[in-house]
Design a protein around this motif. Structure first.
Motif, PDB file in Angstrom:
ATOM      1  N   GLU A 148       0.785  -1.202   0.167  1.00  0.00           N
ATOM      2  CA  GLU A 148       0.159   0.013  -0.006  1.00  0.00           C
ATOM      3  C   GLU A 148       0.929   1.163   0.009  1.00  0.00           C
ATOM      4  N   VAL A 149       0.767   2.073  -0.995  1.00  0.00           N
ATOM      5  CA  VAL A 149       1.484   3.203  -1.101  1.00  0.00           C
ATOM      6  C   VAL A 149       0.502   4.478  -0.996  1.00  0.00           C
ATOM      7  N   PRO A 150       0.370   5.369   0.122  1.00  0.00           N
ATOM      8  CA  PRO A 150      -0.341   6.412   0.158  1.00  0.00           C
ATOM      9  C   PRO A 150      -0.567   7.327  -1.125  1.00  0.00           C
ATOM     10  N   GLY A 151      -1.685   7.551  -1.547  1.00  0.00           N
ATOM     11  CA  GLY A 151      -1.720   8.546  -2.528  1.00  0.00           C
ATOM     12  C   GLY A 151      -1.748   7.553  -4.012  1.00  0.00           C
ATOM     13  N   LEU A 152      -1.243   6.434  -3.946  1.00  0.00           N
ATOM     14  CA  LEU A 152      -1.317   5.392  -5.240  1.00  0.00           C
ATOM     15  C   LEU A 152      -1.991   4.405  -5.207  1.00  0.00           C
ATOM     16  N   GLY A 153      -2.508   3.947  -3.815  1.00  0.00           N
ATOM     17  CA  GLY A 153      -3.108   2.611  -3.656  1.00  0.00           C
ATOM     18  C   GLY A 153      -2.209   1.522  -3.775  1.00  0.00           C
ATOM     19  N   TRP A 154      -2.741   0.242  -4.093  1.00  0.00           N
ATOM     20  CA  TRP A 154      -2.048  -0.850  -4.047  1.00  0.00           C
ATOM     21  C   TRP A 154      -1.170  -0.936  -5.377  1.00  0.00           C
ATOM     22  N   THR A 155       0.234  -1.412  -5.065  1.00  0.00           N
ATOM     23  CA  THR A 155       1.145  -1.114  -6.181  1.00  0.00           C
ATOM     24  C   THR A 155       1.833  -2.457  -6.166  1.00  0.00           C
ATOM     25  N   MET A 156       2.473  -3.031  -7.275  1.00  0.00           N
ATOM     26  CA  MET A 156       3.214  -4.068  -7.185  1.00  0.00           C
ATOM     27  C   MET A 156       4.667  -3.761  -7.774  1.00  0.00           C
ATOM     28  N   ALA A 157       5.681  -4.558  -7.315  1.00  0.00           N
ATOM     29  CA  ALA A 157       7.001  -4.157  -7.643  1.00  0.00           C
ATOM     30  C   ALA A 157       7.220  -4.437  -9.132  1.00  0.00           C
ATOM     31  N   ASP A 158       6.646  -5.431  -9.758  1.00  0.00           N
ATOM     32  CA  ASP A 158       6.713  -5.821 -11.225  1.00  0.00           C
ATOM     33  C   ASP A 158       5.743  -5.095 -12.009  1.00  0.00           C
ATOM     34  N   GLY A 159       4.543  -4.519 -11.529  1.00  0.00           N
ATOM     35  CA  GLY A 159       3.669  -3.645 -12.127  1.00  0.00           C
ATOM     36  C   GLY A 159       2.664  -4.639 -12.769  1.00  0.00           C
ATOM     37  N   GLY A 160       2.685  -5.910 -12.417  1.00  0.00           N
ATOM     38  CA  GLY A 160       1.655  -6.965 -13.058  1.00  0.00           C
ATOM     39  C   GLY A 160       0.978  -7.584 -12.078  1.00  0.00           C
ATOM     40  N   GLU A 161       0.426  -8.732 -12.360  1.00  0.00           N
ATOM     41  CA  GLU A 161      -0.284  -9.744 -11.693  1.00  0.00           C
ATOM     42  C   GLU A 161       0.364 -10.378 -10.716  1.00  0.00           C
ATOM     43  N   PRO A 162      -0.371 -10.840  -9.491  1.00  0.00           N
ATOM     44  CA  PRO A 162       0.462 -11.465  -8.437  1.00  0.00           C
ATOM     45  C   PRO A 162       1.138 -12.984  -8.846  1.00  0.00           C
ATOM     46  N   VAL A 163       2.368 -12.845  -8.547  1.00  0.00           N
ATOM     47  CA  VAL A 163       3.099 -14.255  -9.145  1.00  0.00           C
ATOM     48  C   VAL A 163       2.955 -15.195  -7.890  1.00  0.00           C
ATOM     49  N   PRO A 164       2.472 -16.680  -8.264  1.00  0.00           N
ATOM     50  CA  PRO A 164       2.557 -17.481  -7.290  1.00  0.00           C
ATOM     51  C   PRO A 164       3.730 -17.830  -6.908  1.00  0.00           C
ATOM     52  N   PRO A 165       3.930 -18.269  -5.583  1.00  0.00           N
ATOM     53  CA  PRO A 165       5.313 -18.698  -4.971  1.00  0.00           C
ATOM     54  C   PRO A 165       5.860 -19.713  -5.865  1.00  0.00           C
ATOM     55  N   PRO A 166       7.163 -19.650  -5.945  1.00  0.00           N
ATOM     56  CA  PRO A 166       7.752 -20.934  -6.747  1.00  0.00           C
ATOM     57  C   PRO A 166       7.683 -22.458  -5.822  1.00  0.00           C
ATOM     58  N   VAL A 167       7.474 -23.490  -6.590  1.00  0.00           N
ATOM     59  CA  VAL A 167       7.673 -24.611  -6.182  1.00  0.00           C
ATOM     60  C   VAL A 167       8.811 -25.136  -6.039  1.00  0.00           C
ATOM     61  N   PHE A 168       9.540 -25.543  -5.159  1.00  0.00           N
ATOM     62  CA  PHE A 168      11.058 -26.042  -4.975  1.00  0.00           C
ATOM     63  C   PHE A 168      10.855 -27.566  -5.025  1.00  0.00           C
ATOM     64  N   THR A 169      11.604 -28.112  -5.941  1.00  0.00           N
ATOM     65  CA  THR A 169      11.659 -29.633  -6.013  1.00  0.00           C
ATOM     66  C   THR A 169      13.102 -30.204  -5.610  1.00  0.00           C
ATOM     67  N   ARG A 170      13.245 -31.092  -5.265  1.00  0.00           N
ATOM     68  CA  ARG A 170      14.573 -31.749  -4.771  1.00  0.00           C
ATOM     69  C   ARG A 170      15.395 -32.170  -6.292  1.00  0.00           C
TER      70      ARG A 170
END
Length: 97
Positions: free
Chosen positions: A66-88
């Motif tokens: 949340e940035v005051p005056g801008l609302g919700w912003t994202m670092a990459d400017g796009g859609e939320p990215v799901p967390p990566p799935v790590f495999t062994r």
């Protein structure tokens, strides 16, 4: 006191000097101990403050903030990215088969 003759004129100044040096040494030990304890307490408080700030940051919605005056912003400017799935990674035995 401690078998010292404080009124002996030959050792009086030596005794007073030793007493003064002993008092100065005790004051120095107390000062060093106080500063060590003070430093440890400050580091502990700083560590807890950083932990608290990090937990607050991570409890937010991923990389959105949340940035005051801008609302919700994202670092990459796009859609939320799901967390990566790590495999062994495969072991050398599994690679041979």
């Amino acid at each position: 006191m401690f078998g010292i003759d404080w009124n002996n004129p030959q050792t009086m100044w030596l005794n007073y000097t030793n007493l003064a040096l002993g008092v100065v040494t005790l004051i120095c030990f107390v000062a060093v101990g106080y500063n060590i304890v003070k430093e440890l307490v400050e580091q502990r408080q700083k560590s807890h403050a950083m932990d608290r700030e990090l937990k607050n940051m991570l409890s937010a919605q991923g990389h959105a903030m949340e940035v005051p005056g801008l609302g919700w912003t994202m670092a990459d400017g796009g859609e939320p990215v799901p967390p990566p799935v790590f495999t062994r990674p495969p072991t050398p035995r599994e690679k041979k088969q």
